[in-house]
Write a protein that holds these residues in place. Sequence first.
Motif, PDB file in Angstrom:
ATOM      1  N   ARG A 492       0.837  -1.203   0.000  1.00 31.05           N
ATOM      2  CA  ARG A 492       0.000   0.000   0.000  1.00 31.05           C
ATOM      3  C   ARG A 492       0.867   1.246   0.000  1.00 31.05           C
ATOM      4  NH1 ARG A 492      -0.119   2.436   4.980  1.00 31.05           N
ATOM      5  NH2 ARG A 492       0.510   1.181   6.789  1.00 31.05           N
ATOM      6  N   LYS A 493       0.265   2.330  -0.412  1.00 35.71           N
ATOM      7  CA  LYS A 493       0.945   3.622  -0.445  1.00 35.71           C
ATOM      8  C   LYS A 493       0.633   4.383   0.842  1.00 35.71           C
ATOM      9  CE  LYS A 493       0.684   3.925  -5.482  1.00 35.71           C
ATOM     10  NZ  LYS A 493       0.180   4.705  -6.644  1.00 35.71           N
ATOM     11  N   PRO A 494       1.389   5.451   1.120  1.00 38.86           N
ATOM     12  CA  PRO A 494       1.059   6.273   2.288  1.00 38.86           C
ATOM     13  C   PRO A 494      -0.391   6.726   2.235  1.00 38.86           C
ATOM     14  CG  PRO A 494       3.195   6.888   1.420  1.00 38.86           C
ATOM     15  CD  PRO A 494       2.624   5.911   0.453  1.00 38.86           C
ATOM     16  N   ARG A 599       3.442   7.205   6.764  1.00 40.29           N
ATOM     17  CA  ARG A 599       4.426   6.464   5.977  1.00 40.29           C
ATOM     18  C   ARG A 599       4.178   4.959   6.060  1.00 40.29           C
ATOM     19  NH1 ARG A 599      10.254   8.416   7.878  1.00 40.29           N
ATOM     20  NH2 ARG A 599      10.772   6.562   6.613  1.00 40.29           N
ATOM     21  N   SER A 600       4.207   4.280   4.916  1.00 41.89           N
ATOM     22  CA  SER A 600       3.929   2.843   4.889  1.00 41.89           C
ATOM     23  C   SER A 600       5.109   1.992   5.347  1.00 41.89           C
ATOM     24  CB  SER A 600       3.527   2.420   3.477  1.00 41.89           C
ATOM     25  OG  SER A 600       4.583   2.693   2.564  1.00 41.89           O
ATOM     26  N   THR A 673       4.510  11.671   6.044  1.00 39.52           N
ATOM     27  CA  THR A 673       5.272  11.960   4.828  1.00 39.52           C
ATOM     28  C   THR A 673       5.584  13.439   4.700  1.00 39.52           C
ATOM     29  OG1 THR A 673       3.207  12.128   3.564  1.00 39.52           O
ATOM     30  CG2 THR A 673       4.309   9.984   3.614  1.00 39.52           C
TER      31      THR A 673
END
Length: 674
Positions: A492-494, A599-600, A673
């Motif tokens: 997954r993305k942030p 953040r991931s 982020t």
Amino acid sequence: MFFKRNSKPIEEEIEQKSEESPLEKMRQQVKSAKLPGHAYDAAVKELDKLEKSDPSVAEYAIGLNYVELLVSLPWNISTKSHLELGRAKSILDSRHSGLDQVKQRILEFLAAKTLRQSVKANILIVDDEEIARNNMNHVLCKDGFSCECAENGIAALKILGASDIDLIISDLKMEGMDGYELLAEVNRSYPEIPVIMVTGFASVNSAVQAMKSGAAHYLSKPVNLNELRRTVAEVLDQKNLAEMGRGPILCFTGPPGTGKTSVGQAIAEALQFSFIRMSLAGLRDEAELRGHRRTYVGAMPGRIIMELKRAGVNNPVMMLDEIDKIGQDFRGDPASVMLEVLDPEQNVKFTDYYLDIPFNLSNIMFIATANDISRLPGPLRDRMEVIEFSGYTAREKCRIAEKFIIPRQLKGVGLQREGISFEPGAVGRIITEYTRESGLRNLEREIATVCRKMALLHLSDVSRKAAPKTIEADDIPGFLGPRRYVSSVGSRKPAIGITTGLVWTETGGEIINVEAVAMKGTGHLMLTGSLGDILRESAQAALSFIRSRADEYRIDDHLFSEQDIHVHFPAGAISKDGPSAGVTIFVALLSLLTGRPFRSDVAMTGEMTLSGQILAVSGIKEKLLAAQRAGIKVVVIPQQNKEELEVLPADVTAGLEVILIDNGNDAVPHVFTS
């Protein structure tokens, strides 16, 4: 003439039948079994009752079986320990790779238990004849013992109060205080000290009375000095064996597949003791441990007594496996029975309901195993010394697979002589993409699958040219299929309101996600995901902390009254509880209310108070290993866990940036982020 001629054979036949009767045979066995006094009396009493009973009634068979059990139990049969630390260390190393701290603690435990045997005993000689005292003192000192002398029981008690005495040799007839009075006082005030009685008025009655009064042995005067030396050695050996079993009860706790049971077997092998493994998982009936009362034909002794009967010795290493999974229902509470079994003050006179007389369990070296020590009742946990088995790092798993698992599995399928080998990259791929565990069980299953498929290839290919000799990383999907686990960093993305936490379960460290969303409402906080009370309170505390500092975080106060917030923990079918997700919930709510993506590649753990302080949590090593397996790059943990972090092996923190925080605000610069 006819009757006179045949009367003698008839009498001989009747006499022969009488001699062959089961009761007579049993009496002979009881006399030759060297039973302790209370067991001998119980056996004789039962046999006397059976003589008056009809053999056809059910009670006759019950009584006969009871006496057979008394005779077959190892009341006085022990295995002598032969511990050499070098040999013990080599056994532990040959059975297990890694677990350095665990093996070190076990060696310390064994050394402490056996060092007592190398210390020469201090013997107290009590006799009103100076010549007898001097003779015994001279002989025993030549054997390396330290001796003190007293002329009567009164002087002996003064020495007992001032010195550390391991054995007493006492005359029976003395002025002031005789041997019986001294024996009674020793049994009352110093029950751990054995007493050997010596007298010139030797008779069967005096010997029986001395033994029933608690004497360890009985010798007649004039004392045969060689017999004295032999008797002293035997009594001290029995005392040392008893002390081997006493002391702290070890409890191995940790995730499945980390080697708890096999380490127990290695301890028994190092000591050259018999090993008994008794699984307690699902045990609900108290009678399985304590036995059934002898009121019906199907009555049986408890499992502890039966295992000792099978072992044939009274000092085995007994492993109580899965002690945390003992059940409880209307048939009793087996965990309460374990309080008596594991308490050195009580198990000296453990009474099985079937046996109905005390049996000494103090010679047994008990070792328990548990996945989750928190499930044990407090009093039971206090009786044990907990040794934690943590999970293995990827590097340790590779070493174990190369040294133990692969050779064992190749031998199991008959390929040990075919020159087949696994490349390190192949084992590493199995570890990262096909298993996700703290232990080794799934890794062994996957390697076993590869070996079985290799065996099939060898049998299918008669020339054996197509079957590979070296298994490389690229070959693994062909054997095991598509990978089962993908790094959570790439999954997954942030995102806003979605954070990653680290938790500890009975199967080891795990990664969890916390999701938070907002919707129009009246300021209600909803929590879902099969949560316990502690997690719910952590979420309430985190939200209250954010509301108290809304201006600092630039959050509009109207949001708290005009919106409902829903916090969800995925995998709702699994119950979750504990304080260590507090900081994770806090960051999820802060991300949602401020609109800052999380953040991931970051994961967190820590208990958070209402004032924002981050408190220490347990299972740091397991959580860091879980972060490694998931591909996490940055881990945020409490500052209070700094000392635990510093002693961890470098393998555990390899590839991780560990950030220590004291307050929830300290985490903010590292987790968003922007």
